[in-house]
Scaffold this motif. Structure first.
Motif, PDB file in Angstrom:
ATOM      1  N   VAL A   1      -2.122  -2.006   6.118  1.00 47.04           N
ATOM      2  CA  VAL A   1      -1.145  -2.961   6.655  1.00 47.04           C
ATOM      3  C   VAL A   1      -1.734  -3.677   7.868  1.00 47.04           C
ATOM      4  O   VAL A   1      -1.627  -4.899   7.993  1.00 47.04           O
ATOM      5  CB  VAL A   1       0.182  -2.254   7.000  1.00 47.04           C
TER       6      VAL A   1
ATOM      7  N   ALA B   1      -2.410  -5.259   2.820  1.00 48.81           N
ATOM      8  CA  ALA B   1      -1.049  -5.073   2.317  1.00 48.81           C
ATOM      9  C   ALA B   1      -0.067  -5.662   3.324  1.00 48.81           C
ATOM     10  O   ALA B   1      -0.277  -5.570   4.530  1.00 48.81           O
ATOM     11  CB  ALA B   1      -0.755  -3.588   2.105  1.00 48.81           C
TER      12      ALA B   1
ATOM     13  N   VAL C   1       6.533  -0.553   7.321  1.00 46.33           N
ATOM     14  CA  VAL C   1       6.245   0.610   6.491  1.00 46.33           C
ATOM     15  C   VAL C   1       7.546   1.385   6.307  1.00 46.33           C
ATOM     16  O   VAL C   1       8.322   1.540   7.251  1.00 46.33           O
ATOM     17  CB  VAL C   1       5.163   1.522   7.119  1.00 46.33           C
TER      18      VAL C   1
ATOM     19  N   LEU D   1       5.312   5.260   2.286  1.00 37.02           N
ATOM     20  CA  LEU D   1       4.776   6.608   2.437  1.00 37.02           C
ATOM     21  C   LEU D   1       5.773   7.637   1.917  1.00 37.02           C
ATOM     22  O   LEU D   1       6.980   7.480   2.111  1.00 37.02           O
ATOM     23  CB  LEU D   1       4.482   6.884   3.911  1.00 37.02           C
TER      24      LEU D   1
ATOM     25  N   THR E   1      -0.397  -3.507  -5.909  1.00 34.63           N
ATOM     26  CA  THR E   1      -0.266  -2.227  -5.206  1.00 34.63           C
ATOM     27  C   THR E   1      -1.638  -1.631  -4.922  1.00 34.63           C
ATOM     28  O   THR E   1      -2.592  -1.854  -5.665  1.00 34.63           O
ATOM     29  CB  THR E   1       0.564  -1.213  -6.023  1.00 34.63           C
TER      30      THR E   1
ATOM     31  N   VAL F   1      -2.659   4.070   4.762  1.00 39.50           N
ATOM     32  CA  VAL F   1      -1.658   3.027   4.531  1.00 39.50           C
ATOM     33  C   VAL F   1      -1.507   2.159   5.776  1.00 39.50           C
ATOM     34  O   VAL F   1      -1.459   0.926   5.688  1.00 39.50           O
ATOM     35  CB  VAL F   1      -0.316   3.635   4.093  1.00 39.50           C
TER      36      VAL F   1
ATOM     37  N   GLY G   1       3.875  -1.153   3.645  1.00 39.12           N
ATOM     38  CA  GLY G   1       3.425   0.168   3.247  1.00 39.12           C
ATOM     39  C   GLY G   1       4.608   1.027   2.859  1.00 39.12           C
ATOM     40  O   GLY G   1       5.722   0.827   3.349  1.00 39.12           O
TER      41      GLY G   1
ATOM     42  N   CYS H   1       7.163   2.109  11.241  1.00 40.87           N
ATOM     43  CA  CYS H   1       7.512   2.875  10.050  1.00 40.87           C
ATOM     44  C   CYS H   1       8.917   3.443  10.205  1.00 40.87           C
ATOM     45  O   CYS H   1       9.207   4.139  11.177  1.00 40.87           O
ATOM     46  CB  CYS H   1       6.507   4.002   9.835  1.00 40.87           C
TER      47      CYS H   1
ATOM     48  N   ALA I   1       0.867  -1.186   0.000  1.00 39.74           N
ATOM     49  CA  ALA I   1       0.000   0.000   0.000  1.00 39.74           C
ATOM     50  C   ALA I   1       0.895   1.225   0.000  1.00 39.74           C
ATOM     51  O   ALA I   1       1.877   1.284   0.748  1.00 39.74           O
ATOM     52  CB  ALA I   1      -0.898   0.010   1.232  1.00 39.74           C
ATOM     53  N   LEU I   2       0.570   2.206  -0.823  1.00 42.14           N
ATOM     54  CA  LEU I   2       1.357   3.425  -0.919  1.00 42.14           C
ATOM     55  C   LEU I   2       0.482   4.642  -0.710  1.00 42.14           C
ATOM     56  O   LEU I   2      -0.670   4.665  -1.145  1.00 42.14           O
ATOM     57  CB  LEU I   2       2.038   3.531  -2.283  1.00 42.14           C
TER      58      LEU I   2
ATOM     59  N   ALA J   1       2.299   7.716  10.796  1.00 42.43           N
ATOM     60  CA  ALA J   1       2.116   6.265  10.676  1.00 42.43           C
ATOM     61  C   ALA J   1       2.439   5.558  11.985  1.00 42.43           C
ATOM     62  O   ALA J   1       1.753   4.611  12.374  1.00 42.43           O
ATOM     63  CB  ALA J   1       2.996   5.713   9.552  1.00 42.43           C
TER      64      ALA J   1
END
Length: 152
Positions: free
Chosen positions: A58, A63, A108, A68, A34, A54, A66, A88, A9-10, A80
């Protein structure tokens, strides 16, 4: 990058739209499913909204990882990391990306579009996705970050 059907996931704010598009293109070319959680334009938006989207993808399992992107990566990574279970890492190069997975089981990756060029970001993304968590002595530390942690 090793696809193995690893969904990613973006999300980005307005400053990260172009770099996010580059990363999505590379992920798709490598066979990764994606999810683009936004934004899609350069009009000013609030990065926490996209970090939340995102992180949720996750956390709920849509996903595996991630990615970002904001101007520096700082704000969006902070947003995040407010979510339980999200680790993250703000990365600037492939070494930091690799170590964030190997030592911290990061799920992430955040990058700054204004401070990291596209080739460096692509190298970092490849390293992030290709590196497994080392476990061992690092497990104890990761457990302290997330009480309900389980290795994946």
């Amino acid at each position: 990058m090793t696809p193995q059907d690893v969904p990613v996931a973006l999300g980005s704010d307005h400053a990260g739209v172009a770099l996010k598009a580059t990363l999505i293109e590379a992920l798709q070319a490598a066979g990764h499913p994606t999810f683009d959680m936004g934004t899609t334009g350069t009009e000013s938006v609030d990065y926490p909204d996209f970090a939340d989207a995102v992180a949720q993808a996750v956390m709920d399992g849509r996903a595996r990882f991630g990615v970002l992107v904001c101007g520096t990566g700082i704000g969006i990574s902070m947003a995040a990391n407010r979510h339980a279970g999200i680790r993250c890492a703000l990365v600037h190069d492939m070494t930091v990306a690799r170590l964030s997975r190997e030592h911290n089981d990061a799920n992430v990756m955040a990058v700054g579009a204004r401070v990291t060029g596209p080739e460096v970001a692509l190298d970092a993304l490849r390293a992030f996705l290709a590196t497994p968590f080392a476990g061992g002595r690092h497990e104890r530390r990761v457990r302290k970050l997330t009480p309900d942690w389980s290795p994946r």
